[in-house]
Design a protein around this motif. Structure first.
Motif, mmCIF file in Angstrom:
data_model
loop_
_atom_site.group_PDB
_atom_site.id
_atom_site.type_symbol
_atom_site.label_atom_id
_atom_site.label_comp_id
_atom_site.label_asym_id
_atom_site.label_seq_id
_atom_site.Cartn_x
_atom_site.Cartn_y
_atom_site.Cartn_z
ATOM 1 N N THR A 124 0.839 -1.187 0.000
ATOM 2 C CA THR A 124 0.000 0.000 0.000
ATOM 3 C C THR A 124 0.878 1.242 0.000
ATOM 4 O O THR A 124 2.104 1.138 -0.029
ATOM 5 C CB THR A 124 -0.977 -0.025 1.200
ATOM 6 N N THR A 125 0.262 2.417 -0.001
ATOM 7 C CA THR A 125 1.030 3.652 -0.149
ATOM 8 C C THR A 125 1.457 4.261 1.175
ATOM 9 O O THR A 125 2.529 4.856 1.249
ATOM 10 C CB THR A 125 0.212 4.671 -0.964
ATOM 11 N N MET A 162 -4.478 1.481 -2.463
ATOM 12 C CA MET A 162 -4.168 2.911 -2.408
ATOM 13 C C MET A 162 -5.417 3.667 -1.971
ATOM 14 O O MET A 162 -6.479 3.069 -1.778
ATOM 15 C CB MET A 162 -3.667 3.406 -3.767
ATOM 16 N N ASN A 163 -5.285 4.972 -1.802
ATOM 17 C CA ASN A 163 -6.423 5.796 -1.403
ATOM 18 C C ASN A 163 -7.159 6.332 -2.617
ATOM 19 O O ASN A 163 -8.368 6.264 -2.713
ATOM 20 C CB ASN A 163 -5.939 6.951 -0.529
ATOM 21 N N GLY A 164 -6.364 6.900 -3.576
ATOM 22 C CA GLY A 164 -6.969 7.571 -4.722
ATOM 23 C C GLY A 164 -7.324 9.014 -4.398
ATOM 24 O O GLY A 164 -6.925 9.558 -3.354
ATOM 25 N N ASP A 202 -1.795 9.007 -6.376
ATOM 26 C CA ASP A 202 -2.014 8.545 -7.751
ATOM 27 C C ASP A 202 -0.731 8.111 -8.446
ATOM 28 O O ASP A 202 -0.769 7.434 -9.481
ATOM 29 C CB ASP A 202 -2.745 9.616 -8.568
ATOM 30 N N GLU A 235 -0.356 4.331 -9.487
ATOM 31 C CA GLU A 235 -0.850 3.765 -10.746
ATOM 32 C C GLU A 235 0.194 3.838 -11.846
ATOM 33 O O GLU A 235 0.371 2.895 -12.611
ATOM 34 C CB GLU A 235 -2.129 4.471 -11.181
ATOM 35 N N LYS A 274 -8.828 0.968 -4.639
ATOM 36 C CA LYS A 274 -8.758 2.387 -4.260
ATOM 37 C C LYS A 274 -9.762 2.614 -3.131
ATOM 38 O O LYS A 274 -10.964 2.654 -3.363
ATOM 39 C CB LYS A 274 -9.083 3.263 -5.466
ATOM 40 N N VAL A 324 -12.218 5.901 -3.371
ATOM 41 C CA VAL A 324 -12.917 6.277 -4.599
ATOM 42 C C VAL A 324 -14.310 5.635 -4.645
ATOM 43 O O VAL A 324 -14.442 4.421 -4.521
ATOM 44 C CB VAL A 324 -12.087 5.880 -5.840
ATOM 45 N N TYR A 328 -13.265 1.985 5.116
ATOM 46 C CA TYR A 328 -12.021 1.492 4.508
ATOM 47 C C TYR A 328 -11.799 0.029 4.915
ATOM 48 O O TYR A 328 -11.404 -0.801 4.096
ATOM 49 C CB TYR A 328 -10.809 2.313 4.982
#
Ligand SMILES: [Zn+2]
Length: 313
Positions: free
Chosen positions: A50-51, A100-102, A107, A110, A124, A127, A157
């Motif tokens: 994940t980010t 990820m969150n988006g 971003d 991606e 995401k 989103v 989430y």
């Protein structure tokens, strides 16, 4: 022709990376793995990449026992301006699931996936998340990305993470559902605690100014008036006119304290504090966990709320 070449090179990369990962993991635990869940990953655990460290903690709680949650941005790093390095491509290549969150937060993931030839499923979290009520004036898809700072939305989430884990690892679907239920019960308790704490701040003092715009959903959820932010987005310095407008807003609203986050320099908020007389509290957390004891999502929220109450009560 090009398809088969891509497949061959991807297989080679994957084999190399698996070997590399096995060697590294045998030697030591990845420093970016989430420290949040006790009872670490069991044998046969797979990587979910994940980010941010905050999402890694949520993933570790839901995937407990089956998942190694790895964050690309290290604790204390800035997800908004992060630039992936070759090591991150190797980490991505070993992932069974990407999260990820988006909404502009992360971003870059991606683009990184494209260049790393990743074909693992990508989730995401923020989103089109069912159950989210947008802020006034927001449009779907372009809203503020920091939904998780409302504990209610962090629960959403968690539901999405559980769904994704069930899809990639159906054999352990029951565990993921049970973990998500237990963890969301703890988040409900956390949400109640936040309400109690904010309730202890005199109503006239429930006013918030932060460095970057990470708290609008938090503020709405818990009845705090968001007076302003120092920067529109990390990496974008405000103009002199924007700073002057914020200073005026802080004075007009009688804001007692302005807050900044651990991962950002304090020069700008120090300047605004000096011009307004508001106290500067510069150690909030939002996009990242920190040093002990702030090593989980739960601890991030408790730390921030304690700091708010101390400065505003
Ligand atoms: Zn942020």
């Amino acid at each position: 022709m090009s398809l088969s070449i891509t497949t061959v090179s991807r297989n080679l990369v994957t084999r190399f990376v698996s070997l590399f990962a096995a060697v590294v993991l045998a030697g030591c635990a990845s420093p970016a793995s989430s420290p949040g869940a006790s009872g670490g990953p069991g044998p046969g655990a797979f990587d979910v990449v994940t980010t941010t460290t905050v999402f890694a903690d949520l993933i570790a709680n839901v995937g407990r026992g089956h998942v190694r949650a790895v964050s690309l941005v290290p604790a204390g790093g800035d997800v908004h301006t992060f630039e992936p390095k070759p090591d991150d491509l190797r980490t991505l290549a070993g992932a069974k699931l990407l999260v990820m969150n988006g909404l502009g937060l992360d971003d870059w993931l991606e683009k990184t996936i494209t260049s790393a030839n990743r074909d693992a499923p990508l989730v995401k979290l923020a989103v089109d998340l069912p159950g989210v009520q947008l802020l006034e004036g927001e449009e779907p898809g372009t809203q503020n990305p920091h939904l998780w700072m409302s504990v209610k939305y962090a629960e959403l989430y968690v539901g999405r993470i559980a769904d994704a884990l069930r899809e990639v690892d159906p054999a352990n679907a029951t565990d993921y559902a049970a973990n998500a239920t237990a963890y969301n019960a703890s988040l409900k308790e956390l949400d109640g605690w936040v309400r109690d704490q904010v309730g202890a701040i005199p109503a006239a003092n429930r006013k918030l100014v932060t460095f970057h715009d990470a708290f609008p959903y938090f503020a709405r959820e818990y009845g705090i008036d968001l007076v302003g932010v120092a920067v529109n987005a990390p990496g974008q310095d405000p103009s002199a006119a924007e700073i002057a407008a914020l200073v005026n807003a802080i004075k007009a609203a009688g804001v007692k304290a302005i807050f900044s986050e651990n991962q950002f320099p304090t020069k700008l908020v120090d300047q605004i504090g000096a011009e307004t007389g508001a106290k500067v509290v510069a150690n909030l957390y939002d996009d990242s966990v920190g040093d002990p004891p702030v090593t989980s999502y739960d601890a991030v929220i408790r730390w921030d709320v304690t700091a708010l109450v101390d400065a505003l009560k």
